[in-house]
Scaffold this motif. Sequence first.
Motif, short mmCIF file in Angstrom:
data_model
loop_
_atom_site.label_atom_id
_atom_site.label_comp_id
_atom_site.label_asym_id
_atom_site.label_seq_id
_atom_site.Cartn_x
_atom_site.Cartn_y
_atom_site.Cartn_z
N GLY A 107 120.97 -4.34 -4.61
CA GLY A 107 120.43 -5.17 -5.71
C GLY A 107 121.79 -5.90 -6.53
N GLN A 109 125.45 -7.74 -7.24
CA GLN A 109 125.62 -9.06 -7.17
C GLN A 109 126.99 -9.27 -6.06
N GLY A 110 127.39 -8.27 -5.67
CA GLY A 110 128.64 -8.52 -4.78
C GLY A 110 129.46 -9.47 -5.02
N SER A 111 130.05 -9.43 -6.11
CA SER A 111 130.92 -10.75 -6.62
C SER A 111 132.35 -10.57 -6.16
N ARG A 112 132.74 -9.54 -5.75
CA ARG A 112 134.32 -9.24 -5.19
C ARG A 112 134.12 -9.80 -3.72
N LEU A 113 133.01 -9.65 -2.95
CA LEU A 113 133.01 -10.18 -1.55
C LEU A 113 133.00 -11.81 -1.79
N LYS A 119 124.05 -9.33 0.11
CA LYS A 119 125.32 -8.73 0.71
C LYS A 119 124.77 -8.13 2.06
N MET A 156 116.09 -1.67 -2.19
CA MET A 156 116.07 -2.16 -3.64
C MET A 156 116.80 -3.40 -3.68
N GLN A 187 114.90 -4.44 -8.84
CA GLN A 187 115.17 -3.53 -9.81
C GLN A 187 114.81 -4.25 -11.23
N ASP A 212 120.41 -3.72 -13.41
CA ASP A 212 120.47 -2.76 -14.45
C ASP A 212 121.41 -1.64 -13.66
N GLY A 213 122.02 -1.94 -12.82
CA GLY A 213 122.92 -0.87 -12.11
C GLY A 213 122.34 -0.24 -10.92
N HIS A 214 123.12 0.61 -10.03
CA HIS A 214 122.15 1.36 -9.09
C HIS A 214 121.53 2.38 -9.63
N GLN A 242 124.30 3.10 -0.05
CA GLN A 242 124.66 1.55 -0.46
C GLN A 242 124.60 0.66 0.86
N VAL A 243 124.29 -0.43 0.34
CA VAL A 243 124.26 -1.52 1.49
C VAL A 243 125.51 -1.99 2.24
N ASP A 244 126.58 -1.65 1.25
CA ASP A 244 128.03 -2.18 2.01
C ASP A 244 128.82 -1.16 2.75
N GLU A 367 125.26 -1.36 -17.20
CA GLU A 367 124.68 -0.68 -15.98
C GLU A 367 124.34 0.78 -16.00
P1 UTP Z 1 129.21 -2.35 -6.28
O1 UTP Z 1 129.15 -1.21 -7.57
O2 UTP Z 1 129.92 -2.41 -5.35
O3 UTP Z 1 128.48 -3.55 -6.94
O4 UTP Z 1 127.66 -1.67 -5.75
P2 UTP Z 1 128.25 -5.04 -5.84
O5 UTP Z 1 127.39 -5.47 -6.95
O6 UTP Z 1 127.54 -4.65 -4.75
O7 UTP Z 1 129.63 -5.58 -5.91
P3 UTP Z 1 130.62 -6.36 -7.07
O8 UTP Z 1 131.16 -5.12 -7.88
O9 UTP Z 1 130.00 -7.33 -7.88
O10 UTP Z 1 131.60 -6.80 -6.08
C1 UTP Z 1 127.53 -0.69 -5.07
C2 UTP Z 1 126.01 -0.58 -4.41
O11 UTP Z 1 124.94 -0.42 -5.35
C3 UTP Z 1 124.26 -1.51 -5.19
C4 UTP Z 1 124.84 -2.63 -4.55
O12 UTP Z 1 124.04 -3.50 -4.04
C5 UTP Z 1 125.82 -1.67 -3.64
O13 UTP Z 1 124.93 -1.39 -2.64
N1 UTP Z 1 123.83 -1.99 -6.64
C6 UTP Z 1 124.88 -2.27 -7.65
C7 UTP Z 1 122.62 -2.24 -6.98
O14 UTP Z 1 121.63 -2.07 -6.15
N2 UTP Z 1 122.23 -2.52 -8.21
C8 UTP Z 1 123.02 -3.04 -9.00
O15 UTP Z 1 122.80 -3.33 -10.25
C9 UTP Z 1 124.30 -2.57 -8.75
#
Ligand code: UTP
Length: 460
Positions: A107, A109-113, A119, A156, A187, A212-214, A242-244, A367
């Motif tokens: 869920g 935002q993957g903003s860094r990638l 993602k 999720m 989420q 709202d964060g993982h 985690q997806v990444d 978060e």
């Molecule tokens: P990260 O903390 O790396 O955040 O998430 P991100 O959003 O993927 O990337 P940035 O920080 O914006 O670059 C770690 C894992 O937690 C999931 C992400 O999808 C990733 O698998 N996650 C994070 C959620 O599912 N929901 C959230 O609200 C935040």
Amino acid sequence: MISYPSRKDLIQRVYDHKQEHIFAFWDRLSDAGKSALLDDAESIDFDLLTRLYTQAGQSTPVTMGFEPAPYIPIPSGAEELRRFDSARAAGAGVIRRGAVAAFVVAGGQGSRLGFDGPKGLFGVGSVSGKSLFQIHAEKILQSSKKYGTSIPWLIMTSRANHEDTVRYLASRRYFGLDERDVYIFPQSMIPSLDAGGRLILESPSAIFKNPDGHGGSLGALAESGTLAAMRERGIEIISYFQVDNPLVSIIDPVFIGFHEQGGADISSKGLMKAYPSEKIGVFVRFDDGTIGVVEYSDLPEHLQNLRDTDGRLRFCMGSIAIHLFSVDFLEKITGGSALSLPFHIARKKIMSHTASGPAEIEGFKFEKFVFDALPLTEKNIVLEIIREDEFAPVKNPSGVDSVESARELMTALFRRWLDGRGIPIPPRVKRLEISPLLALEAADVPPSIKVPDTENVYLE
Ligand code: UTP
């Protein structure tokens, strides 16, 4: 005050909390826009936001004392190896009886990638170009085949990427998984605030919210009905990742075996920190006996650098967000629906809709972190893993924790698998990828396989 007769109470609430600027574009909105904005406002817990904003102005040091958490180290002697074999056999039994589900949190935002889309759609396979979702799906499919069962896959998402994720997976026919084994749910979202504690408009008729964060995943599992569905299917353990991380071992019999044998509520994988300031949280045992993770930003510098007499970092065991959750435990802490893990506060740049168009402003995002569930456990296990074998986070487009580094780590791992099996690799080979459908671990690689003499090799 604006007027909308059927929503008087709500409008009053917005004014009482001094958030009436969200109506800045009211006169320009259509009826549908007005109603959408009011619906958005209706879902907001104003008291919670007021509390969080107050907290944002204060620093929140870890209040309790702590020491390093105990963990199961990588096996060395014969006796430890026997323990691992016994765990593997126990774990394989649990998987075979269909008691394990896989759960990816996707869920973020993957903003860094900076990738345009969820993602999970990112093509990370160094030779095949397979997406993260495809690699995960194939691991789950292959584990199902290997253990003669069907492993459900829980995904999720969040508001921003839910539809795209659903469409993508359906269009790729769930990469061979049965549609009935795939559960996709979004989420919850929570509004961000600007530096003055005010709500932010994303558009004239929508309030800016972030996922709202993982840590929101545990509540979302329960609220979406997925936890109940897992209970119904006879699932006892949910394997969270985690997806990444394309190297994650999603269905790991050794890990599952230790969890089962130890009767744990949550088990976690950890790895040796590479250097003191590495940006990963560390496993600790708090003074009240509970296990938890202290974020790198909360670990004072002198503790980051502290070493034991053998020269090893005292707080050495880093968390990589790989956990097993027992379904009994999740039911207990969510009570079927809500779960109140604390919110963490981060200062971030946020796009805001203003009278002069979109503008980037400073604000606060809130978060929840999944590891905050650890102190709620009665029994918890931390298992050390070898970093290079299981951890290749794709966070950035280049440099540290990037697509490039993940691809290199994948090639290096597959080389080790072949080397370990005595299978020759021609010197010309630069990139090497092994499909999860061929092998999930070194022992699965057929000894008769021949590696072609080309630069890019894909074994499937
Ligand atoms: P990260 O903390 O790396 O955040 O998430 P991100 O959003 O993927 O990337 P940035 O920080 O914006 O670059 C770690 C894992 O937690 C999931 C992400 O999808 C990733 O698998 N996650 C994070 C959620 O599912 N929901 C959230 O609200 C935040």
